[in-house]
Write an enzyme that holds these catalytic residues in place. Structure first.
Site, short mmCIF file in Angstrom:
data_model
loop_
_atom_site.label_atom_id
_atom_site.label_comp_id
_atom_site.label_asym_id
_atom_site.label_seq_id
_atom_site.Cartn_x
_atom_site.Cartn_y
_atom_site.Cartn_z
CG HIS A 139 -1.88 1.11 1.52
ND1 HIS A 139 -2.54 1.12 0.83
CD2 HIS A 139 -1.50 2.46 1.84
CE1 HIS A 139 -3.50 2.13 0.73
NE2 HIS A 139 -3.06 2.98 1.39
CG ASP A 145 -12.29 4.19 5.32
OD1 ASP A 145 -11.62 4.67 6.93
OD2 ASP A 145 -12.11 4.39 4.95
NE ARG A 187 -9.15 10.17 8.64
CZ ARG A 187 -9.34 10.00 7.80
NH1 ARG A 187 -8.96 8.52 7.82
NH2 ARG A 187 -7.63 10.68 8.27
CB SER A 210 -8.69 6.00 7.33
OG SER A 210 -9.13 5.51 6.02
CE LYS A 215 -9.18 2.46 4.10
NZ LYS A 215 -9.39 4.06 3.05
N1 URA Z 1 -5.65 6.67 2.59
C1 URA Z 1 -6.74 5.97 3.37
O1 URA Z 1 -8.03 4.91 2.94
N2 URA Z 1 -7.85 6.89 4.53
C2 URA Z 1 -6.75 7.66 5.21
O2 URA Z 1 -6.81 8.23 5.95
C3 URA Z 1 -5.95 8.38 4.27
C4 URA Z 1 -4.96 8.24 3.19
#
Ligand code: URA
Length: 479
Positions: free
Chosen positions: A97, A176, A183, A198, A202
């Site tokens: 990621h 999320d 957010r 966040s 995932k």
């Molecule tokens: N990417 C995400 O999935 N969440 C965040 O808070 C910032 C970047």
């Protein structure tokens, strides 16, 4: 059945109230696991009103979350929806990621490289937002490529190809989806604990055995200082490790776009050139970073004794064409038309403009965030997340601003390069002539040409493993 017995003087645990939880955070208190689970579940099922969630987010953004709170929130969010279980694949599942950047197309290289070396790569990716590009938008520039697959389809692609680059399903981490949208609208994105929860909720819901994080630093990073980037990297490693997922984070340079293309199709084309074994000028950093990240994935996936040995395996998979074969098979399995990779006439931008060096000297500095906005203004990206407001609402592009698959910018000079006045610095591909002006102006402001060459910058600045991440966090007295 309740454990409590009113006859013996025991009464059930008092119910929680969101007003108490948000007041506690507002006043700087540390929340318990139970309170954070209440917030995540209430966000996911809609039982907590939006204004209370928004107030809680602002309190958390300003007061911060401790390591324990971050870990508890991550797990509670992970558990808010359905999960993917790669165990049935019979292989170790590893993902990569990145915190986002400009021209960052490593996913198209590392997923097939690691898969070609025997690791399963279920890669759940996001869409373009603001100055950063989106893996899914880039893949959708391949005619027919479907990013929205069911969990059963993802499993089938993983079984046949070893990797699948897909969008988030609507059922994965619903907490999320709600919290990120809020957010985005309330100015509460930039908090390390909230970002960590966040991203990792995932990743952990995808059932990974291991995870390689690419945390960007420099002018294109979405966190302001190198210290903040290091802190986020260490926090994510410690949090994912505490949840049982082997994790490393690499702090990598985003002080200039990665490779020479930034956009949609042109990024796919650059990645395919590398997968075909070519080594075009301007793609050296992309090739190197992809091999290093893939090396770590292969190592954590149990296929190499060290990241260096993993790097060598990845290099071999690039040289013998096996990673290319995996990539083409995956594109085909997602419904993509692989014939476009052999069609030089496929790339049809609406308008093109070459930006020339306005003076002679060295490319000394690049404001990569501004260059990312330049890419977005060509038509390649999007400014607003759109309905329902979640940047990685990848189940369907419906309701999102459309992006132009052929728009983007090709950079002809890297940081440190000597350029002569009039020499091409970049080629802008825009949707229409009107969309050339802003990117050209932004490039002229973002690239600094100086008399002296700049100091070289390391592509990989630091690597955090569990031990170094925990050591780094332990030294932070304010945390
Ligand atoms: N990417 C995400 O999935 N969440 C965040 O808070 C910032 C970047």
């Amino acid at each position: 059945m309740s454990q409590s017995d009113p006859q013996r003087g025991e009464i059930p645990r008092a119910p929680l109230h969101m007003i108490d939880i948000l007041r506690k955070k507002r006043d700087g208190g540390a929340l318990t696991e139970r309170e954070l689970a209440f917030v995540a579940a209430g966000a996911a099922d809609g039982s907590i009103p939006t204004e209370q969630l928004a107030a809680w987010l602002m309190a958390a953004k300003i007061r911060g979350l401790t390591l324990k709170e971050t870990q508890a929130l991550t797990l509670a969010m992970r558990d808010s929806g359905e999960k993917f279980s790669p165990k049935r694949l019979g292989k170790t599942a590893v993902d990569k990621h990145s915190t986002g950047g400009v021209g960052d197309k490593t996913s198209f290289l590392v997923a097939p490289l690691a898969a070609a070396c025997g690791v399963a790569v279920p890669m759940i990716s996001g869409r373009a937002l603001g100055h950063t590009g989106g893996t899914l938008d880039k893949l959708e520039s391949i005619p027919g490529y479907r990013v929205a697959l069911s969990l059963a389809e993802i499993e089938a692609v993983l079984k046949s190809c070893g990797c699948s680059i897909v969008g988030q399903t609507p059922q994965l981490v619903p907490a999320d989806r709600v919290l990120y949208a809020l957010r985005d609208r309330t100015g509460t994105v930039e908090n390390p604990g909230l970002i960590c929860a966040s991203i990792l909720s995932k990743k952990l819901a995808a059932g990974l055995d291991a995870l390689v994080l690419d945390v960007k630093t420099g002018s294109g990073s979405f966190l302001r200082t190198a210290k903040d980037c290091a802190f986020l990297a260490a926090l994510m490693v410690a949090t994912a490790e505490s949840a049982g997922t082997r994790t490393v984070a690499l702090l990598t340079d985003m002080g200039q776009p990665l490779g020479r293309a930034a956009g949609n199709w042109i990024e796919i084309a650059e990645a395919v050139e590398l997968l075909r074994g070519k080594q075009p000028a301007g793609s050296e950093d992309l090739r190197e970073l992809s091999l290093v990240l893939a090396g770590w994935m292969i190592h954590l996936g149990g296929k190499a004794a060290s990241p260096t040995a993993g790097y060598r395996l990845a290099e071999a998979a690039l040289a013998d064409g096996s990673a290319l074969a995996v990539f083409l098979k995956m594109v085909d399995a997602h419904g993509g038309d692989v014939r476009v990779f052999d069609d030089p006439a496929f790339h049809k931008p609406g308008a093109t403009k070459v930006v020339e060096a306005w003076e002679s000297g060295y490319v000394a500095e690049m404001d990569t965030t501004a260059l990312g906005w330049a890419v977005q203004r060509t038509g390649a990206g999007r400014e607003k997340a759109g309905e329902p407001g979640v940047p990685d609402d990848t189940s369907s592009p419906a309701g999102l601003e459309p992006v132009d698959p052929h728009a983007g910018i090709l950079f002809h000079a890297r940081r440190g390069a000597r350029v002569e006045r009039g020499q091409p610095l970049a080629t802008v591909y825009a949707t229409a002539v009107l969309q050339l002006t802003e990117p050209v102006e932004l490039i002229r402001k973002a690239v600094m040409i100086a008399k002296e060459p700049p100091q070289p910058v390391d592509l990989i600045e630091q690597v955090f493993t569990r031990e170094s991440a925990e050591g780094f966090l332990a030294e932070r007295r304010d945390f």
